[in-house]
Enzyme design. Structure first.
Site, PDB file in Angstrom:
ATOM      1  CB  SER A 151      -0.895   0.029   1.233  1.00 15.52           C
ATOM      2  OG  SER A 151      -0.155   0.443   2.377  1.00 15.52           O
ATOM      3  CG  ASP A 152       1.191   5.900  -1.344  1.00 13.23           C
ATOM      4  OD1 ASP A 152       2.172   6.072  -0.601  1.00 13.23           O
ATOM      5  OD2 ASP A 152       0.932   6.657  -2.289  1.00 13.23           O
ATOM      6  CB  CYS A 153       2.962   5.796   3.546  1.00 12.50           C
ATOM      7  SG  CYS A 153       4.515   4.982   3.129  1.00 12.50           S
ATOM      8  CB  ALA A 155      -3.187   3.659   0.930  1.00 10.30           C
TER       9      ALA A 155
END
Length: 684
Positions: A151-153, A155
């Site tokens: 995941s993006d941080c 997200a």
């Protein structure tokens, strides 16, 4: 790997540009360059981000986008397909935003029919089974035991906190891991013990994620070493690396104006160096840069040039409205032969979490430039990634030249000096469109659609119906060139026979053997290498990445200055496929190096089957019958017309979403940030 869709996007500087082929070729070079050629013995694990349809900072944690399947296939998903299908990337990052996808023909919308159709509304990317399973793993074969989704941080937390997709954080963790997000950058996966206890996910799914992650660690020698274990500080910032930094800086600089061949400068000069980038160091690095061994500012480079007597004045700041420095700057100009103004954008105007609101030059920079140009002939060096409207500068007869320098980093000063004095001749091309400032008032930043519709002028050079200030691919030269076709297409092709001939030739698309890329702008590679094999163990397939043919052009330097040349090959059609049709599409490009005056070189422009295809309303890349024209460069220096006949042929598909995706927790469907063909509304 996201495309630079909206010119206001703060992270556009991190991308290769607005064109799909440009980004795909960047991927084809960059991913193998990072990982190496052995998927089981990588240098690093490359991660392609942000999947999918992420290209906006404003409201990014809660936005929901609803592109058509046509735009998804043609634009938003193409580079990720290349990452996974063609070059075997080790990891993919899911994005903050949600994506609504619908398998529905555009014609139904135009007729305002309300037939039932499968639709997946408002699924956050990290919780989208459609994106992570149906497309990524099942369709693109992201199935090796070392390939994982991260995941993006934050997200996963956003699934609950901003999208309100679930009613709790542990439920957000459950829907993310169930959909296929193996690793979280954040803290929500700490709550998976609660998710397990509530039967929201399973031990089997956790084991699957952990197996992928530990296998991935083995591929980079985390436990047992690798071929790269011996790398150390002596391998960093080598002489070759430093030369590459310099080459990247000057090759990417692009000449936007040069009245009366004002550049290059020669002879002794008294030069006024003015502007917020004149003495820039880290400012030239842009967003997300490492610590270089050195940074040579423009001022230091200019002061070290024996032919120039330099007077420096800051004049103004990037976004300043104070005129307190104007008098000193004008005095420096009056005491000099010429003015070099260095300004534009920097990270106070564009970066992650920060989109621009306007396409105009910030602060009072244009006012200062106008006053300086009234005193002495002026050269403007425009820094920053996002374009600003240069119309006032283009219309000012005393602004003789404009050079776009981007973010040239550690060797920016020396590279700029060499461009201005002619030691290097500019050949860079704009990777993005320079729109008029009014574009920001005409188009909602949330409008994800690409083709024009009514008063909406469309996005990117493929669809924009207005007049660009400087078009995508624009770039002047210090010399002139002549062109001649030396290998061309046939005048007529039968589509079925064309595809069958590629099959018989054993074409299997792009693979990890692709060389150092097709270079243009920002040092993006040099000459193209050979076709490489696909994933280990795969069989030959015919798709949009299958080689079709190569056209060649004899390029003759008809001027007096040795120069590189970048050739852009565009394709257009007045009648092939569904309307509306793109204005034109970049289908190939290449860079020639050091063409001496009076000599010629051969420009090779490879074409893939995908060059002839565009997506239909269902997202299937299709070669349509019709009349076509190839054009060399924006000014159509050479053209060639040909016809495709027979039945349309699909060379790649995009899976349709299922009617529904069962969840283990209650979920709340989110409305799109922009409704189909309606008025734009603000995001979260």
């Amino acid at each position: 790997m996201n495309n630079f869709r909206d010119p206001r996007w703060g992270r556009g500087q991190e991308t290769p540009g607005e064109d799909v082929l440009r980004v795909q070729n960047y991927v084809r070079t960059y991913v193998p360059g990072l990982q190496g050629n052995d998927p089981m013995n990588k240098q690093v694990i490359s991660t392609c981000k942000h999947y999918a349809v992420y290209d906006l900072e404003t409201g990014r944690y809660g936005n929901d986008y609803n592109p058509t399947q046509q735009d998804m296939a043609d634009y938003y998903m193409a580079s990720f397909k290349t990452c996974v299908r063609d070059v075997g990337v080790g990891s993919v990052m899911c994005s903050y935003n949600a994506v609504s996808v619908a398998f529905i023909a555009t014609i139904l919308l135009e007729l305002e029919l309300t037939l039932p159709h499968p639709q997946v509304d408002g699924y956050p990317s990290c919780a989208s089974t459609y994106l992570l399973q149906d497309v990524l793993r099942d369709h693109w074969n992201f199935t090796s035991d070392y390939q994982y989704v991260v995941s993006d941080c934050g997200a996963v937390t956003d699934i609950f906190q901003y999208h309100n997709f679930t009613n709790s954080e542990e439920a957000a963790a459950a829907v993310a891991i169930n959909a296929g997000t193996d690793l979280e950058c954040g803290s929500s996966y700490v709550k998976l013990n609660v998710s397990l206890a509530d039967n929201q996910t399973t031990i089997a799914r956790l084991d699957q994620a952990l197996t992928r992650l530990y296998n991935a660690l083995f591929t980079v020698g985390y436990f047992d070493g690798s071929n790269y274990t011996s790398l150390g500080w002596s391998d960093v910032a080598t002489t070759a690396d430093q030369q590459l930094a310099y080459t990247a800086a000057w090759e990417g600089m692009t000449l936007l104006k040069n009245d009366d061949s004002f550049l290059p400068l020669s002879g002794s000069k008294k030069v006024a160096i003015i502007g917020p980038y004149a003495n820039a160091t880290t400012q030239m690095q842009g967003d997300y840069s490492g610590t270089p061994k050195y940074i040579n500012s423009p001022l230091s480079a200019f002061q070290g040039y024996s032919s120039w007597t330099v007077t420096y004045s800051n004049g103004t700041g990037i976004a300043s409205n104070s005129t307190s420095g104007f008098a000193a700057a004008k005095a420096a100009a009056a005491a000099s032969d010429i003015v070099i103004y260095l300004g534009g954008l920097d990270n106070t105007q564009e970066q992650e979490t920060l989109d621009r609101l306007t396409l105009s030059w910030p602060g009072n920079q244009l006012d200062l430039i106008a006053e300086l140009a009234a005193v002495k002939p002026t050269i403007v060096v425009q820094f920053g990634a996002g374009q600003v409207d240069d119309t006032p500068l283009l219309n000012n007869a005393n602004v003789k030249s404009i050079v776009w320098a981007g973010y040239p980093s550690q060797d920016g000063g020396d590279a700029l000096l060499d461009i201005l004095t002619g030691k290097q001749a500019p050949a860079g091309r704009l990777p993005i469109t320079q729109y008029p400032a009014s574009y920001a008032d005409e188009v909602s930043i949330y409008d994800i659609n690409l083709p024009p519709n009514g008063t909406y002028p469309g996005r990117t050079y493929r669809w924009y119906t207005g007049e660009a200030v400087r078009p995508f691919g624009f770039g002047l030269s210090y010399t002139t060139f002549g062109f001649k076709w030396t290998q061309q297409l046939k005048s007529v092709y039968n589509i079925q026979q064309l595809v069958a001939s590629c099959d018989q030739s054993g074409g299997q698309g792009w693979g990890s053997g692709w060389g150092s890329g097709w270079g243009w702008g920002h040092g993006w590679g040099n000459d193209h290498g050979g076709w490489g094999p696909g994933k280990s163990g795969t069989t030959a397939v015919i798709n949009d990445a299958t080689p079709f043919t190569t056209v060649t052009v004899q390029v003759t330097n008809t001027g007096k200055t040795t120069s590189d040349y970048v050739g852009l090959l565009f394709l257009t059609s007045p009648n092939a496929g569904p309307a509306p049709r793109p204005v034109k599409t970049l289908v190939s490009y290449a860079r020639l190096h050091g063409i001496a005056a009076g000599t010629s070189q051969t420009l090779q422009l490879p074409l893939l089957l995908g060059a002839l295809a565009r997506a239909n309303v269902d997202g299937d890349l299709t070669i349509f019958p019709g009349d076509y024209e190839l054009m060399l460069d924006n000014d159509a220096s050479l053209t060639f017309k040909f016809t495709l006949k027979g039945q349309a042929a699909v060379v790649d598909t995009l899976p349709a979403p299922k009617a529904s995706y069962p969840e283990t927790v209650p979920v709340n469907i989110q409305a799109p940030s922009r409704m189909d063909f309606g008025d734009p509304v603000a995001g979260s």
